[in-house]
Design a protein around this motif. Structure first.
Motif, PDB file in Angstrom:
ATOM      1  N   TYR A   1       0.735  -1.156  -0.220  1.00 23.76           N
ATOM      2  CA  TYR A   1      -0.008   0.144  -0.072  1.00 23.76           C
ATOM      3  C   TYR A   1       0.926   1.335  -0.133  1.00 23.76           C
ATOM      4  N   GLN A   2       2.302   1.110  -0.203  1.00 26.96           N
ATOM      5  CA  GLN A   2       2.910   2.148  -0.275  1.00 26.96           C
ATOM      6  C   GLN A   2       3.310   2.680  -1.905  1.00 26.96           C
ATOM      7  N   GLN A   3       4.010   3.848  -1.932  1.00 28.31           N
ATOM      8  CA  GLN A   3       4.181   4.377  -3.071  1.00 28.31           C
ATOM      9  C   GLN A   3       4.965   3.441  -4.156  1.00 28.31           C
ATOM     10  N   SER A   4       4.597   3.434  -5.479  1.00 25.68           N
ATOM     11  CA  SER A   4       5.538   2.580  -6.269  1.00 25.68           C
ATOM     12  C   SER A   4       6.664   3.097  -6.782  1.00 25.68           C
ATOM     13  N   HIS A   5       7.571   2.527  -7.028  1.00 23.44           N
ATOM     14  CA  HIS A   5       8.856   2.991  -7.806  1.00 23.44           C
ATOM     15  C   HIS A   5       8.849   3.313  -9.091  1.00 23.44           C
ATOM     16  N   VAL A   6       7.678   2.818  -9.811  1.00 26.16           N
ATOM     17  CA  VAL A   6       7.512   2.971 -11.215  1.00 26.16           C
ATOM     18  C   VAL A   6       6.755   4.383 -11.600  1.00 26.16           C
ATOM     19  N   LYS A   7       7.243   5.207 -12.311  1.00 21.66           N
ATOM     20  CA  LYS A   7       6.702   6.527 -12.591  1.00 21.66           C
ATOM     21  C   LYS A   7       5.969   6.345 -14.038  1.00 21.66           C
ATOM     22  N   LEU A   8       4.879   6.089 -14.056  1.00 19.86           N
ATOM     23  CA  LEU A   8       4.123   5.985 -15.069  1.00 19.86           C
ATOM     24  C   LEU A   8       3.997   7.284 -16.007  1.00 19.86           C
ATOM     25  N   GLN A   9       4.169   8.571 -15.181  1.00 22.94           N
ATOM     26  CA  GLN A   9       4.229   9.727 -15.897  1.00 22.94           C
ATOM     27  C   GLN A   9       5.189   9.810 -16.911  1.00 22.94           C
ATOM     28  N   ASP A  10       6.430   9.256 -16.680  1.00 17.52           N
ATOM     29  CA  ASP A  10       7.513   9.291 -17.807  1.00 17.52           C
ATOM     30  C   ASP A  10       6.959   8.655 -18.985  1.00 17.52           C
ATOM     31  N   PHE A  11       6.255   7.245 -18.791  1.00 22.74           N
ATOM     32  CA  PHE A  11       5.703   6.528 -20.000  1.00 22.74           C
ATOM     33  C   PHE A  11       4.770   7.394 -20.518  1.00 22.74           C
ATOM     34  N   PHE A  12       3.771   8.180 -20.033  1.00 22.85           N
ATOM     35  CA  PHE A  12       2.781   8.851 -20.586  1.00 22.85           C
ATOM     36  C   PHE A  12       3.566  10.160 -21.437  1.00 22.85           C
ATOM     37  N   GLN A  13       4.365  10.650 -20.757  1.00 25.31           N
ATOM     38  CA  GLN A  13       4.931  11.831 -21.188  1.00 25.31           C
ATOM     39  C   GLN A  13       6.039  11.729 -22.239  1.00 25.31           C
ATOM     40  N   CYS A  14       7.014  10.550 -22.047  1.00 27.94           N
ATOM     41  CA  CYS A  14       8.180  10.431 -22.854  1.00 27.94           C
ATOM     42  C   CYS A  14       8.305   8.903 -23.717  1.00 27.94           C
ATOM     43  N   GLY A  15       7.189   7.817 -23.214  1.00 31.72           N
ATOM     44  CA  GLY A  15       7.258   6.698 -23.788  1.00 31.72           C
ATOM     45  C   GLY A  15       8.457   5.693 -23.139  1.00 31.72           C
ATOM     46  N   THR A  16       8.860   6.327 -21.997  1.00 28.10           N
ATOM     47  CA  THR A  16       9.682   5.169 -21.457  1.00 28.10           C
ATOM     48  C   THR A  16       9.168   4.767 -20.143  1.00 28.10           C
ATOM     49  N   TYR A  17       9.489   3.189 -20.088  1.00 27.02           N
ATOM     50  CA  TYR A  17       8.709   2.558 -18.834  1.00 27.02           C
ATOM     51  C   TYR A  17       9.974   1.782 -18.391  1.00 27.02           C
ATOM     52  N   THR A  18      10.122   2.032 -17.027  1.00 27.19           N
ATOM     53  CA  THR A  18      11.133   1.537 -16.008  1.00 27.19           C
ATOM     54  C   THR A  18      10.416   1.083 -14.778  1.00 27.19           C
TER      55      THR A  18
END
Length: 680
Positions: free
Chosen positions: A300-317
């Protein structure tokens, strides 16, 4: 994830825990898994016949049109594969059993909610067509959704009770109170909004003596979520004397929810409450339980995945995925939804889940027919990087070339061990698979389906894979498929081209030539399927087998970077239509009668039938006895037409794809719907 009884509890107190919203002019993070299930089950769709995907696609289209009208910017997040730790496996198996029982109920005329097999794939195709931004997480998406929503300060749309636990800045809107069909106008303006309710975590905590919201993750794991099932927790619950409640099942669930929240509200924070929990347990269990509860609370804690980077730049880490050493192209295709979670489960866990359909439970699992296709998929995945290969062998050290499949066995589940096909690693290395020539990828796909490429020469590109699947299916049905089953499937495949034709501007002449009339006639046939009609279990099972073949061929094709364009699934199969066609073709209706109104459709059907006929067992064409002489004459007439169709020379007919007006429309449809396909 999900907490038993929590969603119904908060909905019973909706006046206290929810606030009314007029949703517009905002970003909205959507739980994709929850959405496509909700739209499948709440829209009156027929679920017994394997999916009316055209109707489902239309509903998804209307849903997003409502959002666009209100200036709502949707971002859909889909679940990926199973958690690497496999801590949810028992829950997955429990849900698989529940799905089997619901599928059985549907098959014998009862109720139930079972998503048709290709619903997820159809949903993704509609998202692509509408240019809705979406991402597929590497595993469960809840934490990623929460983290993105808080980063953008916008609400979440879902039906998962875990979003009542997450500390969301802007709140959580349940799908069952999201009135997307009831778009309203803002008074005095031309702006639109969707009425919705938003869960208030502050009001929820205030109701329980202003409880510290940091205690909610401990509440979730004690109450019982998808990740934790500890018998010793029941020992704790028996010792804390929760308030008494109703004796019915809903009352018992609410009793636990209410009692635990009331008990936890007396503690300042989770550490103090956890100490009291452990004191109720035997000393020998305390350390183990403390570790398990702690790990579950971290969900229930924050994820380390930053989906904003995917939606803005196309990079998924994703850190978990990176540690596995997966090929970069695999990670990218998973994130873009171009590879199924089935692939990541097989690659990482060496285990897959075969989803039950509404089939004949007395017969072997319908997925058995497509096992040879899966074995080739497994063979390709075995040729992975050494790091991943060694990790997987640690999972199944005694079976380095085997995969386990969780499947239906009668009305229960079992795990079967399936060997992979050995493929030369120097030719089919997973890291370099997309770099193989188009010809080699096409050859492997067609060899797996046991189809010669020349058989598909006269088939439009967008239908090559489905027709190849028909050829494979005919070779593996063990004589259970009949001529009218094949005819119904091929007639159903005409719906996509007919829909494109009748909805193409400037094609009025074609519409007058009968395409529109035929399309409307097939729609009429589809609607003849009665809700109270008894399901023909053998026919249902045969079409479930075909769908399984199509699904696995599609996954193999995606793994091979789509050597043939991905078919438009939204207009490829309609269960109500093909089942109703089967009934009519067994009666007085013939294929010739149906197609006589549209020459272009008749020509296309001829090519589809010609491509498949040589792969059908001889008994498929044996005449059936009829008691009615009129039906005999009609059958003879239809069989004569089919004989002429089968005898048509491909050399004289193939030219239609380039010159026939119907073929031109197929090319236009391909350009519209296959943006991710590789056209070399």
């Amino acid at each position: 994830m999900g907490i038993r009884g929590l969603m119904s509890f908060v909905e019973d107190h909706s006046n206290e825990f929810f606030i009314d919203l007029k949703l517009r002019n905002t970003k909205l993070i959507i739980d994709g898994y929850a959405l496509f299930h909700r739209l499948s089950f709440s829209s009156g769709l027929e679920l017994r016949y394997g999916g009316d995907y055209d109707s489902f696609a239309d509903i998804v289209h209307k849903f997003f049109e409502s959002l666009f009208a209100c200036n709502i910017f949707p971002y859909v997040v889909l679940d990926g594969g199973c958690d690497i730790s496999d801590k949810k496996l028992s829950t997955i198996k429990d849900r698989a059993r529940e799905k089997i029982h619901m599928a059985h109920n549907l098959s014998v005329g009862g109720g139930g909610c079972v998503c048709p097999l290709l619903t997820r794939e159809v949903f993704i195709q509609v998202l692509i067509k509408l240019q809705v931004s979406f991402v597929q997480s590497f595993s469960e998406a809840d934490r990623d959704i929460m983290t993105l929503a808080n980063h953008w300060n916008c609400p979440v749309l879902s039906s998962d009770s875990d979003f009542c636990i997450f500390d969301l800045k802007t709140g959580f809107c349940p799908l069952n109170s999201f009135q997307w069909r009831n778009v309203n106008t803002v008074k005095g303006t031309r702006d639109y909004y969707i009425p919705a309710k938003c869960f208030s975590l502050s009001a929820f905590c205030q109701h329980f003596s202003n409880m510290n919201r940091a205690l909610l993750p401990l509440f979730a794991v004690l109450c019982g979520n998808d990740y934790i099932h500890l018998p010793v927790v029941e020992i704790f619950l028996s010792k804390v004397h929760l308030p008494s409640g109703s004796t019915n099942s809903k009352g018992r669930r609410h009793h636990r929810v209410l009692g635990l929240l009331s008990w936890l509200s007396h503690f300042a924070g989770p550490a103090e409450a956890l100490d009291h929990v452990l004191k109720c347990l035997p000393k020998k269990d305390r350390e183990n339980v403390k570790e398990l509860l702690g790990c579950s609370m971290e969900e229930y804690q924050q994820s380390h995945v930053k989906l904003q980077d995917f939606f803005q730049c196309g990079t998924y880490t994703c850190p978990d995925a990176l540690r596995l050493g997966l090929p970069e192209w695999v990670l990218g295709d998973l994130a873009h939804g171009q590879l199924s979670p089935f692939i990541s489960d097989a690659l990482v866990l060496r285990r897959t889940i075969l989803h039950t359909q509404v089939e004949n439970m007395q017969r072997p699992n319908a997925h058995r027919i497509s096992q040879p296709i899966r074995q080739v998929i497994y063979g390709l995945l075995l040729n992975a990087s050494p790091h991943l290969e060694n990790m997987s062998r640690n999972v199944l050290p005694s079976q380095p070339l085997a995969f386990s499949e969780v499947e239906r066995a009668s009305k229960n589940i079992k795990t079967s061990i399936v060997d992979a096909v050995g493929l030369p690693k120097d030719h089919f290395n997973l890291d370099k698979l997309p770099k193989l020539s188009l010809a080699r990828r096409q050859r492997l796909l067609l060899e797996t389906l046991k189809v010669k490429q020349t058989s598909l020469d006269c088939v439009p590109d967008l239908l090559k894979l489905p027709v190849a699947v028909c050829c494979y299916w005919l070779q593996h049905t063990e004589g259970t498929a009949k001529l009218h089953h094949l005819q119904a499937l091929l007639l159903g495949m005409l719906m996509g081209p007919l829909h494109a034709m009748t909805n193409s501007p400037g094609k009025e002449g074609l519409q007058e030539n009968g395409a529109k009339k035929l399309y409307e006639e097939l729609q009429r046939v589809k609607k003849q399927t009665q809700p109270d009609r008894k399901l023909d279990l053998d026919t249902a099972h045969i079409f479930c087998q075909w769908q399984s073949c199509l699904q696995m061929a599609l996954y193999l094709s995606q793994l091979l970077s789509t050597p043939f364009p991905e078919p438009d699934l939204t207009r490829l199969y309609s269960g109500s239509l093909v089942h109703s066609l089967c009934q009519q073709l067994l009666g007085s209706t013939s294929v010739e009668t149906l197609l006589s109104m549209c020459l272009e459709a008749e020509q296309l059907y001829e090519h589809l039938f010609s491509a498949t006929k040589s792969y059908a067992p001889a008994e498929l064409f044996l005449p059936k006895s009829k008691s009615n002489s009129k039906r005999k004459r009609q059958k003879k007439k239809g069989a004569s037409w089919l004989k002429n169709t089968a005898g048509t020379s491909s050399d004289t007919r193939c030219a239609y794809e380039g010159s026939n007006r119907f073929g031109v429309l197929m090319v236009e449809n391909l350009e519209e719907h296959s943006g991710t396909a590789e056209l070399e």
